[in-house]
Scaffold this motif. Sequence first.
Motif, PDB file in Angstrom:
ATOM      1  N   THR A 111       0.861  -1.291  -0.105  1.00 29.17           N
ATOM      2  CA  THR A 111       0.006  -0.051  -0.032  1.00 29.17           C
ATOM      3  C   THR A 111       0.746   1.237   0.146  1.00 29.17           C
ATOM      4  O   THR A 111       0.289   2.279  -0.805  1.00 29.17           O
ATOM      5  CB  THR A 111      -0.854  -0.114   1.323  1.00 29.17           C
ATOM      6  N   VAL A 112       2.003   1.368   0.719  1.00 27.10           N
ATOM      7  CA  VAL A 112       2.793   2.411   0.581  1.00 27.10           C
ATOM      8  C   VAL A 112       3.250   2.762  -0.618  1.00 27.10           C
ATOM      9  O   VAL A 112       3.562   4.075  -1.329  1.00 27.10           O
ATOM     10  CB  VAL A 112       4.048   2.045   1.572  1.00 27.10           C
ATOM     11  N   VAL A 113       3.820   1.877  -1.441  1.00 28.37           N
ATOM     12  CA  VAL A 113       4.274   1.823  -2.712  1.00 28.37           C
ATOM     13  C   VAL A 113       3.194   2.444  -3.698  1.00 28.37           C
ATOM     14  O   VAL A 113       3.271   3.370  -4.427  1.00 28.37           O
ATOM     15  CB  VAL A 113       4.674   0.565  -3.358  1.00 28.37           C
ATOM     16  N   THR A 114       2.126   2.004  -3.565  1.00 29.97           N
ATOM     17  CA  THR A 114       0.735   2.665  -4.312  1.00 29.97           C
ATOM     18  C   THR A 114       0.475   3.966  -3.893  1.00 29.97           C
ATOM     19  O   THR A 114       0.400   4.811  -4.995  1.00 29.97           O
ATOM     20  CB  THR A 114      -0.287   1.675  -4.121  1.00 29.97           C
ATOM     21  N   ALA A 115       0.588   4.339  -2.572  1.00 30.60           N
ATOM     22  CA  ALA A 115       0.325   5.567  -2.031  1.00 30.60           C
ATOM     23  C   ALA A 115       1.277   6.527  -2.976  1.00 30.60           C
ATOM     24  O   ALA A 115       1.052   7.700  -3.541  1.00 30.60           O
ATOM     25  CB  ALA A 115       0.243   5.606  -0.731  1.00 30.60           C
ATOM     26  N   ALA A 116       2.651   6.195  -2.565  1.00 32.33           N
ATOM     27  CA  ALA A 116       3.755   7.066  -3.243  1.00 32.33           C
ATOM     28  C   ALA A 116       3.657   7.129  -4.709  1.00 32.33           C
ATOM     29  O   ALA A 116       3.983   8.193  -5.374  1.00 32.33           O
ATOM     30  CB  ALA A 116       5.129   6.367  -2.890  1.00 32.33           C
ATOM     31  N   ALA A 117       3.146   6.063  -5.520  1.00 27.89           N
ATOM     32  CA  ALA A 117       3.129   6.124  -6.954  1.00 27.89           C
ATOM     33  C   ALA A 117       1.874   7.267  -7.431  1.00 27.89           C
ATOM     34  O   ALA A 117       2.274   8.325  -8.215  1.00 27.89           O
ATOM     35  CB  ALA A 117       2.593   5.006  -7.534  1.00 27.89           C
ATOM     36  N   PHE A 118       0.888   7.127  -6.575  1.00 27.19           N
ATOM     37  CA  PHE A 118      -0.308   8.217  -6.830  1.00 27.19           C
ATOM     38  C   PHE A 118       0.314   9.541  -6.549  1.00 27.19           C
ATOM     39  O   PHE A 118      -0.279  10.653  -7.153  1.00 27.19           O
ATOM     40  CB  PHE A 118      -1.442   7.616  -6.239  1.00 27.19           C
ATOM     41  N   GLN A 119       1.033   9.739  -5.507  1.00 30.55           N
ATOM     42  CA  GLN A 119       1.587  11.034  -5.038  1.00 30.55           C
ATOM     43  C   GLN A 119       2.667  11.592  -6.092  1.00 30.55           C
ATOM     44  O   GLN A 119       2.498  12.718  -6.412  1.00 30.55           O
ATOM     45  CB  GLN A 119       2.252  10.943  -3.743  1.00 30.55           C
ATOM     46  N   ALA A 120       3.152  10.678  -6.644  1.00 35.50           N
ATOM     47  CA  ALA A 120       4.270  11.073  -7.650  1.00 35.50           C
ATOM     48  C   ALA A 120       3.603  11.399  -9.096  1.00 35.50           C
ATOM     49  O   ALA A 120       4.116  12.300  -9.636  1.00 35.50           O
ATOM     50  CB  ALA A 120       5.134   9.791  -7.960  1.00 35.50           C
ATOM     51  N   LEU A 121       2.224  10.810  -9.248  1.00 33.08           N
ATOM     52  CA  LEU A 121       1.613  11.229 -10.302  1.00 33.08           C
ATOM     53  C   LEU A 121       0.841  12.277 -10.482  1.00 33.08           C
ATOM     54  O   LEU A 121       0.713  13.198 -11.135  1.00 33.08           O
ATOM     55  CB  LEU A 121       0.927  10.086 -10.716  1.00 33.08           C
ATOM     56  N   LEU A 122      -0.007  12.344  -9.187  1.00 31.19           N
ATOM     57  CA  LEU A 122      -1.221  13.457  -9.001  1.00 31.19           C
ATOM     58  C   LEU A 122      -1.164  14.165  -7.834  1.00 31.19           C
ATOM     59  O   LEU A 122      -2.131  15.026  -7.428  1.00 31.19           O
ATOM     60  CB  LEU A 122      -2.537  12.456  -8.964  1.00 31.19           C
ATOM     61  N   GLY A 123      -0.120  14.110  -7.078  1.00 27.14           N
ATOM     62  CA  GLY A 123       0.054  14.982  -5.801  1.00 27.14           C
ATOM     63  C   GLY A 123       0.544  16.454  -6.028  1.00 27.14           C
ATOM     64  O   GLY A 123       0.620  16.707  -7.063  1.00 27.14           O
ATOM     65  N   PRO A 124       0.171  16.914  -4.965  1.00 27.23           N
ATOM     66  CA  PRO A 124       0.979  18.557  -5.337  1.00 27.23           C
ATOM     67  C   PRO A 124       2.229  18.763  -5.922  1.00 27.23           C
ATOM     68  O   PRO A 124       2.257  19.887  -6.592  1.00 27.23           O
ATOM     69  CB  PRO A 124       0.955  19.001  -3.770  1.00 27.23           C
ATOM     70  N   VAL A 143      -4.478  20.291  -9.914  1.00 24.10           N
ATOM     71  CA  VAL A 143      -5.155  19.169  -9.691  1.00 24.10           C
ATOM     72  C   VAL A 143      -5.053  18.802  -8.150  1.00 24.10           C
ATOM     73  O   VAL A 143      -3.825  18.671  -7.753  1.00 24.10           O
ATOM     74  CB  VAL A 143      -4.454  18.036 -10.512  1.00 24.10           C
ATOM     75  N   LYS A 144      -6.102  19.068  -7.402  1.00 25.46           N
ATOM     76  CA  LYS A 144      -6.242  19.044  -5.932  1.00 25.46           C
ATOM     77  C   LYS A 144      -6.857  17.826  -5.464  1.00 25.46           C
ATOM     78  O   LYS A 144      -7.918  18.097  -5.007  1.00 25.46           O
ATOM     79  CB  LYS A 144      -6.728  20.363  -5.559  1.00 25.46           C
ATOM     80  N   LEU A 145      -6.214  16.695  -5.468  1.00 23.94           N
ATOM     81  CA  LEU A 145      -6.817  15.492  -5.006  1.00 23.94           C
ATOM     82  C   LEU A 145      -6.452  15.005  -3.755  1.00 23.94           C
ATOM     83  O   LEU A 145      -6.842  14.267  -3.209  1.00 23.94           O
ATOM     84  CB  LEU A 145      -6.574  14.086  -6.146  1.00 23.94           C
ATOM     85  N   ASN A 146      -5.189  15.622  -3.403  1.00 23.56           N
ATOM     86  CA  ASN A 146      -4.374  15.275  -1.908  1.00 23.56           C
ATOM     87  C   ASN A 146      -5.141  15.491  -0.882  1.00 23.56           C
ATOM     88  O   ASN A 146      -6.163  16.419  -0.911  1.00 23.56           O
ATOM     89  CB  ASN A 146      -3.315  15.909  -1.915  1.00 23.56           C
ATOM     90  N   GLN A 147      -5.351  14.450   0.211  1.00 24.23           N
ATOM     91  CA  GLN A 147      -5.997  14.449   1.207  1.00 24.23           C
ATOM     92  C   GLN A 147      -7.727  14.648   0.937  1.00 24.23           C
ATOM     93  O   GLN A 147      -8.458  15.343   1.313  1.00 24.23           O
ATOM     94  CB  GLN A 147      -5.697  15.678   2.217  1.00 24.23           C
ATOM     95  N   SER A 148      -8.121  13.765   0.223  1.00 22.76           N
ATOM     96  CA  SER A 148      -9.437  13.645  -0.124  1.00 22.76           C
ATOM     97  C   SER A 148      -9.665  12.272  -0.393  1.00 22.76           C
ATOM     98  O   SER A 148      -9.108  11.348  -0.830  1.00 22.76           O
ATOM     99  CB  SER A 148      -9.800  14.529  -1.739  1.00 22.76           C
ATOM    100  N   ALA A 149     -11.246  11.923  -0.355  1.00 19.83           N
ATOM    101  CA  ALA A 149     -11.715  10.592  -0.608  1.00 19.83           C
ATOM    102  C   ALA A 149     -11.584  10.276  -2.077  1.00 19.83           C
ATOM    103  O   ALA A 149     -11.202   8.860  -2.589  1.00 19.83           O
ATOM    104  CB  ALA A 149     -13.191  10.572  -0.349  1.00 19.83           C
ATOM    105  N   ALA A 150     -11.826  10.955  -3.031  1.00 17.80           N
ATOM    106  CA  ALA A 150     -11.461  10.879  -4.608  1.00 17.80           C
ATOM    107  C   ALA A 150     -10.104  10.193  -4.873  1.00 17.80           C
ATOM    108  O   ALA A 150      -9.662   9.451  -5.640  1.00 17.80           O
ATOM    109  CB  ALA A 150     -11.810  12.100  -5.401  1.00 17.80           C
ATOM    110  N   PHE A 151      -8.931  10.672  -3.995  1.00 16.46           N
ATOM    111  CA  PHE A 151      -7.616  10.439  -4.355  1.00 16.46           C
ATOM    112  C   PHE A 151      -7.526   8.544  -3.860  1.00 16.46           C
ATOM    113  O   PHE A 151      -7.088   7.879  -4.925  1.00 16.46           O
ATOM    114  CB  PHE A 151      -6.683  10.998  -3.352  1.00 16.46           C
TER     115      PHE A 151
END
Length: 417
Positions: A111-124, A143-151
């Motif tokens: 899960t940590v790798v997946t979260a890091a991958a999405f942060q690297a793609l769509l994070g701030p 694109v402001k998806l960080n800290q949201s349910a949609a993310f």
Amino acid sequence: MKTLMKKRTVPRWLLLTLPLLFLALFYFYPLIKIVLVSFAPEGTWEPGRLQQLVSSDSYFRILRFTFWQAALSTLLTLLLALPGAFVFTRYRFPLKNLLQALMTVPFVLPTVVTAAAFQALLGPGGLVNDALMRLFDFDSPPVKLNQSAAFFLLAHIFYNYSLVLRIVSGYWARLDPHLKEAATMLGASPLRTFFKITLPLLIPPITSAALLVFIFCFTSFGVVLILGGPGCATIEVEIYRQSIQLFNLPMAAALSLIQICINFLLMLFHARLGRNSRIGFFSSTPGEAPDQARGLLQKSLLVTNLAFMVILLLTPLLALLLRSFLGEHGLTLAYYRALFTTPPGSVFFVPPVQAVLNSIGFAVLAMGMAVLLGLLASSYLACAENNKKNSTHFWDAIIMLPSPLPPLPLDSAISLP
């Protein structure tokens, strides 16, 4: 004269002894501790201590949000994955086997790798926001998806898309093609054939896949914690908060017990459904050979689904890979060179490469134990199913119960005095 030497067979229940002993020590013993701490925190039976959990609006809201996000994640995954299952079942295209193998990778990622991958793609500071800010001269990330349910909902789809596709397409490919041919000969249109024959036959695998997706999303922890933030608390996140931050172990144990009971009921239903319908993750020999996409509509459907698969499953991983080579001044190998060093003041107790080797060693040891226990359990279940025993579903659910459960509930139980 009867022979004195008779062939003796080992009782089948002995096959299940070692797996059950393992579960008793490392799963049910912590579970018993959870029950004792929840209902007898001071050594006396006090079920009223859980009244706070039942009557509190905050815990009810957490429970409701956990069900809501799991149900929505399941619905979105089904809506997006079922067209892909149709494409994989119906059509033949280049690199199909390779794409099918690559789709399994997200399902086994931490899960940590997946979260890091999405942060690297769509994070701030992700690649998408960096590109948009440079192209259109934005002052802040658009694109402001960080800290949201949609993310984390997007991450859940990333995780479970291949699960639905493999289960449904594998079952779909084994459907008897003569049923479709008979309906066509009787004058049924392709659309009517699908809704009257194919879709009813696909209800068991769709339901099975939906149950698994719901279970995995219901117990999701790392993705929700990292991508959702404090405003998106699920049961698993609240267990972490109660046990680690507030050190309220009885409340964490009570929440863990609720989660385990819900998981067991869902796994019991899934085991019964899967065994009655012969549903599996890996497909067997297909009943109908796939064909080439013909016509503009079929080709558009094929290209659209393949493009969506590539974007959903590969772009987060590619973004993570690219981020590992990007430094403050452009491309660099500094992060990879740092894997072999432990500078002063580092948070690592050992060099990162040594940590990787330790992980591989632990994984190999765990794999050996899991294979041994799994073979014994599967042998018993196969024998019990062949003998038409009604207890097969129960033991299947018991054995599979720890599978979707993250270690946090049991960790909180093991840490109890």
